[in-house]
Design an enzyme around this catalytic site. Structure first.
Site, short mmCIF file in Angstrom:
data_model
loop_
_atom_site.label_atom_id
_atom_site.label_comp_id
_atom_site.label_asym_id
_atom_site.label_seq_id
_atom_site.Cartn_x
_atom_site.Cartn_y
_atom_site.Cartn_z
CB ALA A 78 -0.94 0.00 1.21
CG ASP A 79 5.36 3.02 0.89
OD1 ASP A 79 5.40 3.51 2.03
OD2 ASP A 79 6.03 3.44 -0.08
CB ILE A 80 2.27 6.40 -2.28
CG1 ILE A 80 0.80 6.31 -1.88
CG2 ILE A 80 2.42 7.24 -3.54
CD1 ILE A 80 0.19 7.64 -1.49
N GLY A 81 5.25 5.16 -2.28
CA GLY A 81 6.61 5.19 -2.80
C GLY A 81 6.98 3.92 -3.53
#
Length: 280
Positions: free
Chosen positions: A234-237
């Site tokens: 789920a981490d955008i990066g």
């Protein structure tokens, strides 16, 4: 102290220097690390005198085996980076691992600090998250030998929501931070025992706390405890890094991310780390 290479301490210092709370001297190739041993604060300085392939360090201030062991865990000196590098040379992340060869998964200085920091960082851009964390620690923490220590649970548990709102915390984030500290003080959360539990056990335990979801726990597992096989999808990066790596015209789907991961196991945490590095 000598350790097995490759281990690029200069890349470590570059990353640590991005956090305004860290005391890093790039010229001396050194960092001051705050340790809490038996509830007592202690500052240890680590300076590199070796190279990536032949790493060696001078350590000042660590006097006991417990302190040295804690330091080695934070800096991941016992992690076989050569083996991990070779693993990823057989994958499609090989160019990234070659570019950032010898980058270890450095831990936050204490699992408790890591949990608080992850809660503060939730749903904020990185620059403001670091600013908010710095305000919190400078306002309520303590300084020893020029190094700030996070405020201990006994201090945070007594704070009021209004105290944190003055620093620009949201009301809910303030409640979450205080609630975690109160759980530790009351004994319903034993941070020190987490290292003895499995990833799944820790996920179940920490997500019972208000304001702590899977993303936060995954980051605590990686950067608080040094678990090697986490990939916070789920981490955008990470999504942006994969978009760049595979030349996608949009962010990858969860199904696509799960497919990519199969050849990276059992070192998903390092895949995450190097993918983040690839877009920094």
């Amino acid at each position: 102290m000598k350790i097995a290479g490759p281990y690029n301490f200069d890349l470590v210092l570059d990353r640590l220097s991005l956090d305004p709370l860290n005391i890093v001297d790039l010229g001396k190739r050194s960092v001051k690390i705050p340790l809490i041993i038996d509830k007592k604060p202690k500052v240890v300085e680590v300076a590199a005198v070796g190279t990536t392939d032949d790493p060696e360090f001078l350590i000042s201030g660590a006097e006991s085996e417990v302190e040295l062991a804690r330091l080695a865990h934070i800096l991941q000196w016992d992690t076989p980076l050569a083996r991990i590098h070779e693993h990823f040379q057989q994958t499609d992340l090989a160019p990234i691992f070659s570019e950032h060869r010898g980058t270890p998964l450095i831990l936050d200085y204490d699992p408790y600090d890591c949990l608080l920091k992850c809660i503060i960082h939730q749903q904020l851009n990185l620059a403001f998250a670091r600013t908010l964390t710095e305000r919190f620690v400078r306002t309520f923490g303590t300084m020893v030998d020029g190094v700030y220590f996070y405020p201990q649970p006994e201090v945070v548990a007594k704070l009021k929501v209004e105290d944190l709102r003055e620093l620009q915390f949201s009301g809910r984030k303030a409640e979450y931070i205080i609630g975690v500290a109160q759980a530790i003080v009351e004994g319903t959360l034993d941070i020190d025992s987490l290292s003895e539990k499995t990833d799944d056990e820790i996920m179940k335990e920490l997500t019972k706390l208000r304001g702590v979801g899977p993303w936060t726990v995954q980051n605590v597992l990686m950067f608080g405890l040094g678990r090697p096989n986490l990939f916070p999808a789920a981490d955008i990066g990470l999504q942006n890094a994969l978009k760049k790596r595979y030349n996608l015209d949009r962010k990858p789907t969860i199904e696509e991310m799960e497919a990519y991961q199969k050849e990276w196991e059992p070192y998903l945490s390092y895949a995450s780390l190097y993918l983040w590095r690839s877009i920094e």
